[in-house]
Design a protein around this motif. Structure first.
Motif, PDB file in Angstrom:
ATOM      1  N   ARG A  36       0.665  -1.381   0.089  1.00  8.11           N
ATOM      2  CA  ARG A  36       0.017   0.002  -0.066  1.00  8.11           C
ATOM      3  C   ARG A  36       0.732   1.121  -0.022  1.00  8.11           C
ATOM      4  O   ARG A  36       0.407   2.486  -0.360  1.00  8.11           O
ATOM      5  N   LYS A  41      -2.803   2.845   8.313  1.00  7.87           N
ATOM      6  CA  LYS A  41      -4.327   2.577   7.828  1.00  7.87           C
ATOM      7  C   LYS A  41      -5.049   4.015   7.382  1.00  7.87           C
ATOM      8  O   LYS A  41      -5.619   4.259   6.522  1.00  7.87           O
ATOM      9  N   ASP A  44      -3.995   5.842   4.292  1.00  6.70           N
ATOM     10  CA  ASP A  44      -4.124   5.199   2.962  1.00  6.70           C
ATOM     11  C   ASP A  44      -5.487   5.566   2.450  1.00  6.70           C
ATOM     12  O   ASP A  44      -6.500   5.040   2.611  1.00  6.70           O
ATOM     13  N   ILE A  45      -5.422   6.630   1.629  1.00  8.52           N
ATOM     14  CA  ILE A  45      -6.682   7.219   0.781  1.00  8.52           C
ATOM     15  C   ILE A  45      -6.516   6.796  -0.463  1.00  8.52           C
ATOM     16  O   ILE A  45      -5.547   7.244  -1.362  1.00  8.52           O
ATOM     17  N   PRO A  46      -7.572   6.009  -1.255  1.00 10.99           N
ATOM     18  CA  PRO A  46      -7.444   5.635  -2.604  1.00 10.99           C
ATOM     19  C   PRO A  46      -7.412   7.163  -3.534  1.00 10.99           C
ATOM     20  O   PRO A  46      -7.887   8.043  -3.340  1.00 10.99           O
ATOM     21  N   PHE A  47      -6.666   6.865  -4.652  1.00 11.53           N
ATOM     22  CA  PHE A  47      -6.832   7.810  -5.646  1.00 11.53           C
ATOM     23  C   PHE A  47      -8.049   8.379  -6.119  1.00 11.53           C
ATOM     24  O   PHE A  47      -8.321   9.430  -6.423  1.00 11.53           O
ATOM     25  N   SER A  48      -9.067   7.172  -5.995  1.00 12.67           N
ATOM     26  CA  SER A  48     -10.347   7.635  -6.661  1.00 12.67           C
ATOM     27  C   SER A  48     -11.164   8.835  -5.645  1.00 12.67           C
ATOM     28  O   SER A  48     -12.106   9.353  -6.224  1.00 12.67           O
ATOM     29  N   THR A  49     -10.635   8.914  -4.568  1.00 13.39           N
ATOM     30  CA  THR A  49     -11.138   9.947  -3.622  1.00 13.39           C
ATOM     31  C   THR A  49     -10.814  11.316  -4.021  1.00 13.39           C
ATOM     32  O   THR A  49     -11.605  11.975  -4.065  1.00 13.39           O
ATOM     33  N   TYR A  50      -9.636  11.565  -4.739  1.00 13.01           N
ATOM     34  CA  TYR A  50      -9.152  12.977  -5.424  1.00 13.01           C
ATOM     35  C   TYR A  50      -9.858  12.832  -6.930  1.00 13.01           C
ATOM     36  O   TYR A  50      -9.651  14.119  -7.214  1.00 13.01           O
ATOM     37  N   LYS A  51     -10.193  11.814  -7.380  1.00 11.05           N
ATOM     38  CA  LYS A  51     -10.548  11.915  -8.907  1.00 11.05           C
ATOM     39  C   LYS A  51     -11.450  13.064  -9.031  1.00 11.05           C
ATOM     40  O   LYS A  51     -11.390  13.610 -10.100  1.00 11.05           O
TER      41      LYS A  51
END
Length: 60
Positions: A36, A41, A44-51
Motif C-alpha cells: 500500500r 491505515k 491510505d486514501i485511494p486515488f479515486s477519492t481525489y479523482k
C-alpha cells in the motif's frame, strides 16, 4: 496512547514546514504496508477519492 503532543509548535515560524505528529496506531502488517505504500491505515486514501475533487484533481 496520546502524550499530549501539540499539533503545531507554540510559536511557529514563517517558511518552516511542520508535520503533525502521527501516532503509531491503526497499522497495517509489514507485507500489506509495503503493498500500500504506508504503514498507517488512516493515511491510505485511494486515488479515486481525489479523482472528482476540483482542488486535488490532476484531470483539470
Amino acid at each position: 496512547m496520546s502524550k499530549n503532543i501539540p499539533l503545531m509548535p507554540q510559536n511557529p515560524m514563517y517558511a518552516y514546514a511542520y508535520i503533525a505528529f502521527q501516532p503509531f496506531e491503526n497499522l497495517y502488517k509489514a507485507d500489506e504496508a509495503l503493498y500500500r505504500g504506508t504503514i498507517f491505515k488512516d493515511l491510505d486514501i485511494p486515488f479515486s477519492t481525489y479523482k472528482n475533487n476540483p482542488i486535488m484533481s490532476p484531470f483539470k
